[in-house]
Design a protein around this motif. Structure first.
Motif, PDB file in Angstrom:
ATOM      1  N   MET A 343       0.827  -1.211   0.000  1.00  0.00           N
ATOM      2  CA  MET A 343       0.000   0.000   0.000  1.00  0.00           C
ATOM      3  C   MET A 343       0.854   1.251   0.000  1.00  0.00           C
ATOM      4  N   PHE A 346       2.234   1.718  -3.419  1.00  0.00           N
ATOM      5  CA  PHE A 346       1.182   2.160  -4.338  1.00  0.00           C
ATOM      6  C   PHE A 346       0.948   3.663  -4.217  1.00  0.00           C
ATOM      7  N   LEU A 347       0.762   4.151  -2.990  1.00  0.00           N
ATOM      8  CA  LEU A 347       0.518   5.582  -2.794  1.00  0.00           C
ATOM      9  C   LEU A 347       1.732   6.418  -3.174  1.00  0.00           C
ATOM     10  N   HIS A 388      -3.436 -10.455  -1.488  1.00  0.00           N
ATOM     11  CA  HIS A 388      -4.000 -10.337  -2.836  1.00  0.00           C
ATOM     12  C   HIS A 388      -3.413 -11.368  -3.797  1.00  0.00           C
ATOM     13  N   LEU A 395      -5.037  -4.215  -7.690  1.00  0.00           N
ATOM     14  CA  LEU A 395      -5.497  -3.010  -8.375  1.00  0.00           C
ATOM     15  C   LEU A 395      -7.015  -2.992  -8.524  1.00  0.00           C
ATOM     16  N   GLN A 397      -8.969  -4.079  -6.223  1.00  0.00           N
ATOM     17  CA  GLN A 397      -9.386  -3.607  -4.904  1.00  0.00           C
ATOM     18  C   GLN A 397      -9.213  -2.092  -4.792  1.00  0.00           C
ATOM     19  N   MET A 398      -8.117  -1.570  -5.377  1.00  0.00           N
ATOM     20  CA  MET A 398      -7.893  -0.127  -5.361  1.00  0.00           C
ATOM     21  C   MET A 398      -8.959   0.602  -6.184  1.00  0.00           C
ATOM     22  N   LYS A 399      -9.453  -0.056  -7.234  1.00  0.00           N
ATOM     23  CA  LYS A 399     -10.545   0.527  -8.018  1.00  0.00           C
ATOM     24  C   LYS A 399     -11.817   0.596  -7.181  1.00  0.00           C
ATOM     25  N   GLN A 401     -11.977   0.888  -4.020  1.00  0.00           N
ATOM     26  CA  GLN A 401     -11.793   1.943  -3.018  1.00  0.00           C
ATOM     27  C   GLN A 401     -11.677   3.325  -3.649  1.00  0.00           C
ATOM     28  N   PHE A 403      -9.481   4.659  -5.732  1.00  0.00           N
ATOM     29  CA  PHE A 403      -8.172   5.274  -5.944  1.00  0.00           C
ATOM     30  C   PHE A 403      -7.899   5.471  -7.433  1.00  0.00           C
ATOM     31  N   HIS A 423      -8.550  11.836  -3.684  1.00  0.00           N
ATOM     32  CA  HIS A 423      -8.902  10.850  -2.668  1.00  0.00           C
ATOM     33  C   HIS A 423      -8.298  11.267  -1.322  1.00  0.00           C
ATOM     34  N   TYR A 426      -4.986   9.652  -0.511  1.00  0.00           N
ATOM     35  CA  TYR A 426      -3.941  10.141  -1.420  1.00  0.00           C
ATOM     36  C   TYR A 426      -3.431  11.502  -0.960  1.00  0.00           C
TER      37      TYR A 426
END
Length: 645
Positions: A343, A346-347, A388, A395, A397-399, A401, A403, A423, A426
């Motif tokens: 995570m 990713f951020l 995951h 990704l 899951q990120m969709k 949420q 992001f 977000h 973010y």
């Protein structure tokens, strides 16, 4: 074969004449000659039943239904008939049987073929399986029962098998109990079998059989002095069979000395996954004699021993459970830590390196070019160790949420199309400093020894007179030119300040333009001609290791290739030229780039080396630019010897 839902393309009702021919075809195919077999076939097909033939979309298969029950099928149009489990229930003698250990069926039900280690050999004899050859049809049964579980094609010959070498594939499974072909039928068992299949998660252990026999006496008359023996009763028996896997045998036989009037005997055969904690054989006797109480003492001792064993087994089970809980806790903690790294990476990628002008970007490119380089300092990111398991699922899951947004450019090619930079997570994320990977390599690892590369020349036999005693030595370009002009001056072949040379016999024979003695040639043309006649070599030195190889210096080639599924790899060839072993640096690159690396034998042979000694370094992902910088900074390879393709 029927592991996925079945799609019927066409179905047609057979004519009466075709139905009779079909019945004859079944008799011939499975060699049904006895009266019992013919009667079973008549009961199965019915005197007036008309088969329905269904053609499937997949594999050009055909299924034959009678009374809404799938009884036979053809894997393809040119294959012979194959019976289903329903047909084998009705006519067990249709196919010879291959016994398997009980737990093996869970692998077959999962879609696997039958392997030889799962086959049961009675008395460790191959002959217990009968004679068969590759391509023969066989039925799979659970050891100790006569219950058909699957049908398949043998992949070995019985004559080639050895009891001590039972390895490899035994059978390709075509159809098994509870697959999608089974689900087209009634999903019921014949009353004669009264069978129930239990799901099992037990380990692969041999099947054992547990038999219990009980005799009940509803009415009895006993004599105090002399027990009355019973006459031969007429028993009423019932049998139930269930499939699973036992690890112990339990036998109980209660008896009575009274005279039975209507005894009832029941026998059950079970293959069970339960593991009893003790094995007991209780015996109850009705008598008033003193000898009976004395004889009961050993039974009491045996019962006490069983209780002690039971306590010990329970203690072992508790220890095993505690160990499993600790192991599972560690695994969950490791997954949680890896999820946190994922995570953060990713951020960090969204906030620092992924620009809107790069969108849309494929999942693989985002993972290799952004996610991996942006992981926290001194941390390793392994997507398989997260909850995951795959970058695509993460990704997605990120969709969910909100992001990012994802589009499917082509079937199976998913790309990130938009980043939600408003977000809350973010905006609140504070980016951290990332040390460039090349700088990390040069500062945290030992710098590779200094590299020295020289291109050398060696005179051919035609120039022996020119180089005289130095004809076996290696020279640089400037040294060859110095020797040439020294020879010209020594033999007065050129006037002072003149740009031309008068050739003598040595220079004329060395010239590729077939010049004669006395011809005039320019100095520049003569130098180029002599240089082109020289044999090329190269010298490489790294630390205490050095070598001279024939031929020019081969450049390191770095090529990005696309594999199946739009995955990218980076192929590095020619590292051996600069005394770098691909096998040696592969683990370091795997750690530094947080990706998988392998070595493959190169298809290109390097000058002065055998084909067996040349290997390519394969790196998962696109790391071409980073590899070029790495070779220049750490391994001191000049950029003119590194080519990115």
């Amino acid at each position: 074969m029927f592991k996925k839902p079945i799609k019927v393309q066409t179905q047609s009702l057979m004519r009466r004449s075709d139905a009779r021919k079909f019945k004859e075809l079944v008799k011939i195919t499975f060699n049904l000659k006895s009266e019992q077999q013919e009667q079973e076939l008549t009961n199965l097909l019915g005197p007036k039943a008309v088969p329905i033939r269904c053609e499937l979309q997949q594999h050009e298969s055909e299924i034959y239904f009678i009374d809404k029950q799938p009884l036979f099928f053809k894997p393809d149009r040119h294959s012979s008939l194959v019976p289903t489990v329903y047909a084998l229930f009705a006519i067990p003698s249709l196919l010879p049987k291959i016994p398997i250990y009980g737990p093996v069926f869970q692998y077959i039900a999962g879609g696997a073929d039958l392997m030889l280690p799962g086959v049961v050999l009675e008395n460790n004899q191959i002959s217990s399986l009968g004679q068969f050859k590759k391509g023969d049809l066989r039925c799979v049964i659970a050891h100790g029962t006569n219950i058909p579980l699957a049908v398949g094609i043998m992949q070995v010959n019985s004559q080639s098998l050895r009891p001590d070498k039972m390895k490899g594939k035994a059978m390709i499974i075509l159809h098994f109990f509870e697959d999608y072909l089974w689900q087209l039928g009634s999903r019921e068992f014949p009353e004669s079998l009264n069978m129930t299949i239990k799901e099992t998660n037990s380990s692969l252990t041999p099947t054992t059989i547990s038999t219990s026999t009980s005799t009940s006496t509803p009415t009895s008359t006993s004599t105090p002095t002399t027990p009355t023996t019973s006459s031969t009763p007429t028993p009423t028996s019932s049998t139930s069979i269930s499939i699973s896997t036992p690890t112990s045998i339990s036998i109980s036989t209660p008896t009575s000395t009274s005279t039975p009037t209507t005894p009832t005997t029941s026998t059950s055969i079970s293959i069970s996954t339960t593991t009893p904690t003790s094995i007991s054989t209780p015996t109850s006797t009705t008598s008033t004699s003193t000898s009976t109480s004395i004889n009961s003492i050993p039974n009491d001792i045996s019962s006490l021993e069983n209780k002690i064993n039971e306590i010990q087994i329970n203690e072992n089970n508790i220890n095993q459970v505690e160990s499993q809980i600790q192991t599972q806790t560690l695994i969950e903690q490791e997954k949680a830590a890896m999820d946190a790294i994922l995570m953060s990476s990713f951020l960090q990628s969204l906030k620092t390196t992924l620009k809107d002008k790069e969108l849309p970007i494929s999942f693989a490119s985002f993972y290799a070019s952004h996610l991996i380089p942006n992981r926290p300092q001194d941390s390793n990111l392994d997507i398989k160790k997260t909850t995951h398991k795959k970058i695509g699922k993460f990704l997605e899951q990120m969709k969910i949420q909100n992001f990012i947004e994802i589009v499917e450019k082509s079937p199976g090619d998913f790309q990130i199309s938009k980043v939600n930079r408003s977000h809350p997570e973010y905006r609140s994320f504070i980016s951290y400093t990332i040390t460039p990977i090349v700088q990390t390599i040069t500062t945290q690892t030992n710098q590779a020894p200094t590299l020295i590369v020289r291109e050398l020349l060696k005179p051919p036999k035609a120039l022996n007179n020119l180089f005289a005693s130095k004809r076996d030595e290696y020279f640089t370009t400037s040294e060859v030119q110095a020797i040439l002009w020294e020879y010209v001056a020594k033999n007065n072949l050129s006037q002072k300040n003149s740009k031309e040379v008068t050739l003598d016999e040595t220079l004329a024979s060395a010239n590729k333009k077939k010049m004669a003695r006395g011809d005039v040639f320019t100095k520049k043309g003569l130098a180029e001609s002599i240089m082109s006649s020289m044999l090329q070599y190269h010298y490489v030195e790294r630390g205490s290791e050095s070598e001279i190889r024939k031929g020019v210096v081969n450049a390191v080639k770095i090529k990005v290739e696309q594999r199946q599924g739009r995955k990218l790899i980076t192929r590095v060839s020619g590292l051996e030229t600069f005394l770098i072993s691909p096998e040696t640096i592969a683990p370091d690159l795997q750690r530094l780039f947080a990706t998988s690396t392998t070595c493959q034998q190169s298809l290109v042979r390097l000058p002065g080396r055998s084909a067996d000694s040349c290997f390519d370094l394969i790196i998962q992902g696109n790391f071409q630019a980073k590899i070029i910088d790495l070779l220049a900074t750490k391994f001191s390879i000049p950029k003119k010897y590194v080519i990115g393709l």
